[in-house]
Every structure is written in C-alpha cells, then in structure tokens.
Design a protein around this motif. Structure first.
Motif, PDB file in Angstrom:
ATOM      1  N   ALA A  17       0.763  -1.266   0.067  1.00 58.74           N
ATOM      2  CA  ALA A  17       0.048  -0.039  -0.114  1.00 58.74           C
ATOM      3  C   ALA A  17       0.955   1.438  -0.017  1.00 58.74           C
ATOM      4  O   ALA A  17       0.583   2.205  -0.736  1.00 58.74           O
ATOM      5  N   GLU A  18       2.099   1.269   0.833  1.00 62.16           N
ATOM      6  CA  GLU A  18       2.798   2.447   0.847  1.00 62.16           C
ATOM      7  C   GLU A  18       3.484   2.649  -0.382  1.00 62.16           C
ATOM      8  O   GLU A  18       3.784   3.802  -1.035  1.00 62.16           O
ATOM      9  N   SER A  19       4.065   1.508  -1.114  1.00 62.84           N
ATOM     10  CA  SER A  19       4.745   1.674  -2.376  1.00 62.84           C
ATOM     11  C   SER A  19       3.717   2.152  -3.411  1.00 62.84           C
ATOM     12  O   SER A  19       4.029   3.104  -4.106  1.00 62.84           O
ATOM     13  N   PHE A  20       2.342   1.739  -3.615  1.00 58.89           N
ATOM     14  CA  PHE A  20       1.529   2.161  -4.428  1.00 58.89           C
ATOM     15  C   PHE A  20       1.198   3.863  -4.027  1.00 58.89           C
ATOM     16  O   PHE A  20       1.327   4.319  -5.283  1.00 58.89           O
ATOM     17  N   PHE A  21       1.088   4.097  -3.093  1.00 60.75           N
ATOM     18  CA  PHE A  21       1.012   5.644  -2.715  1.00 60.75           C
ATOM     19  C   PHE A  21       1.988   6.391  -3.165  1.00 60.75           C
ATOM     20  O   PHE A  21       1.835   7.487  -3.819  1.00 60.75           O
ATOM     21  N   ASP A  22       3.361   6.016  -2.771  1.00 57.87           N
ATOM     22  CA  ASP A  22       4.273   6.478  -3.293  1.00 57.87           C
ATOM     23  C   ASP A  22       4.590   6.667  -4.732  1.00 57.87           C
ATOM     24  O   ASP A  22       4.986   7.803  -5.248  1.00 57.87           O
ATOM     25  N   ASP A  23       4.298   5.500  -5.328  1.00 57.61           N
ATOM     26  CA  ASP A  23       4.524   5.428  -6.833  1.00 57.61           C
ATOM     27  C   ASP A  23       3.640   6.389  -7.594  1.00 57.61           C
ATOM     28  O   ASP A  23       4.164   7.341  -8.400  1.00 57.61           O
ATOM     29  N   PHE A  24       2.215   6.504  -7.314  1.00 62.10           N
ATOM     30  CA  PHE A  24       1.450   7.079  -8.051  1.00 62.10           C
ATOM     31  C   PHE A  24       1.395   8.573  -7.405  1.00 62.10           C
ATOM     32  O   PHE A  24       1.012   9.603  -8.081  1.00 62.10           O
ATOM     33  N   SER A  25       1.937   8.880  -6.365  1.00 64.33           N
ATOM     34  CA  SER A  25       1.824  10.259  -5.783  1.00 64.33           C
ATOM     35  C   SER A  25       2.946  10.929  -6.614  1.00 64.33           C
ATOM     36  O   SER A  25       2.907  12.104  -7.159  1.00 64.33           O
ATOM     37  N   ALA A  26       4.204  10.227  -6.789  1.00 65.27           N
ATOM     38  CA  ALA A  26       5.488  10.652  -7.338  1.00 65.27           C
ATOM     39  C   ALA A  26       4.778  11.117  -8.931  1.00 65.27           C
ATOM     40  O   ALA A  26       5.473  11.830  -9.471  1.00 65.27           O
ATOM     41  N   ARG A  27       3.909  10.250  -9.562  1.00 70.58           N
ATOM     42  CA  ARG A  27       3.621  10.515 -10.939  1.00 70.58           C
ATOM     43  C   ARG A  27       2.475  11.374 -11.083  1.00 70.58           C
ATOM     44  O   ARG A  27       2.048  11.577 -12.096  1.00 70.58           O
ATOM     45  N   GLY A  28       1.990  12.067 -10.146  1.00 66.88           N
ATOM     46  CA  GLY A  28       0.925  12.929 -10.037  1.00 66.88           C
ATOM     47  C   GLY A  28      -0.298  12.273 -10.159  1.00 66.88           C
ATOM     48  O   GLY A  28      -1.293  12.851 -10.856  1.00 66.88           O
ATOM     49  N   TRP A  29      -0.439  11.149  -9.851  1.00 65.13           N
ATOM     50  CA  TRP A  29      -1.808  10.113  -9.919  1.00 65.13           C
ATOM     51  C   TRP A  29      -2.278  10.053 -11.389  1.00 65.13           C
ATOM     52  O   TRP A  29      -3.183  10.273 -12.004  1.00 65.13           O
ATOM     53  N   ARG A  30      -1.156   9.672 -12.152  1.00 69.87           N
ATOM     54  CA  ARG A  30      -1.346   9.403 -13.601  1.00 69.87           C
ATOM     55  C   ARG A  30      -0.633   8.065 -13.723  1.00 69.87           C
ATOM     56  O   ARG A  30      -0.177   7.534 -13.098  1.00 69.87           O
ATOM     57  N   ASP A  31      -1.260   7.404 -15.051  1.00 70.85           N
ATOM     58  CA  ASP A  31      -0.960   6.131 -15.261  1.00 70.85           C
ATOM     59  C   ASP A  31       0.396   6.210 -15.966  1.00 70.85           C
ATOM     60  O   ASP A  31       0.973   7.255 -16.136  1.00 70.85           O
ATOM     61  N   SER A  32       0.847   4.934 -16.517  1.00 68.69           N
ATOM     62  CA  SER A  32       2.158   4.982 -17.073  1.00 68.69           C
ATOM     63  C   SER A  32       2.214   5.383 -18.312  1.00 68.69           C
ATOM     64  O   SER A  32       3.369   5.951 -18.890  1.00 68.69           O
ATOM     65  N   LYS A  33       0.995   6.013 -18.925  1.00 67.26           N
ATOM     66  CA  LYS A  33       1.128   6.684 -20.218  1.00 67.26           C
ATOM     67  C   LYS A  33       0.900   8.212 -19.835  1.00 67.26           C
ATOM     68  O   LYS A  33       0.776   8.846 -20.886  1.00 67.26           O
TER      69      LYS A  33
END
Length: 77
Positions: A17-33
């Motif tokens: 859960a922490e990794s998900f939040f960190d990853d998507f927060s860093a991307r500005g809540w955007r997908d890989s595209k």
C-alpha cells in the motif's frame, strides 16, 4: 489490496500500500502513459496483483522501502 494478495501478511500488505501511494503520488496520480487516474481503485488492484506476483509468490526478500534489498545475503567482513 488485501483481497489481491495471495498471502496477505501485515508487513507485506503495508509495504504494498505504501509503495502504491508513493509511486502514484510521484507520478501526479497518472498512469504509465501520463493519463490522469479517474479512479484509483482499479489501479490499486492491478498494483497489488503485480506485487503478489513479483514479490510474495517468488519469496523475494525486501527491505523496509518495499524494494528488493540489493545487499540481501551479502557478508561484509
């Protein structure tokens, strides 16, 4: 996320859960595209399935950050 993990353990679930939040927060809540997420829940389910496949099922040792520990098994004398 707990429903997606094959063997939900307290620490693994927390790391996922922490990794998900960190990853998507860093991307500005955007997908890989780069498309903004309309709903985070499907992304969280996909992330948890991937986490289970790549980490839990393969028994990979991870450090506190949720990432594979590069120093696991090494001896420093």
């Amino acid at each position: 996320m707990a429903a997606q993990l094959m063997t939900p353990k307290g620490d693994e679930l927390k790391r996922c859960a922490e990794s998900f939040f960190d990853d998507f927060s860093a991307r500005g809540w955007r997908d890989s595209k780069g498309i903004p997420l309309a709903n985070w829940q499907p992304a969280a389910r996909k992330y948890a399935r991937s986490w289970a496949t790549n980490n839990v099922q393969h028994g990979r040792q991870q450090g506190p950050s949720g990432r594979k520990d590069a120093n696991a098994g090494r001896r420093y004398e």
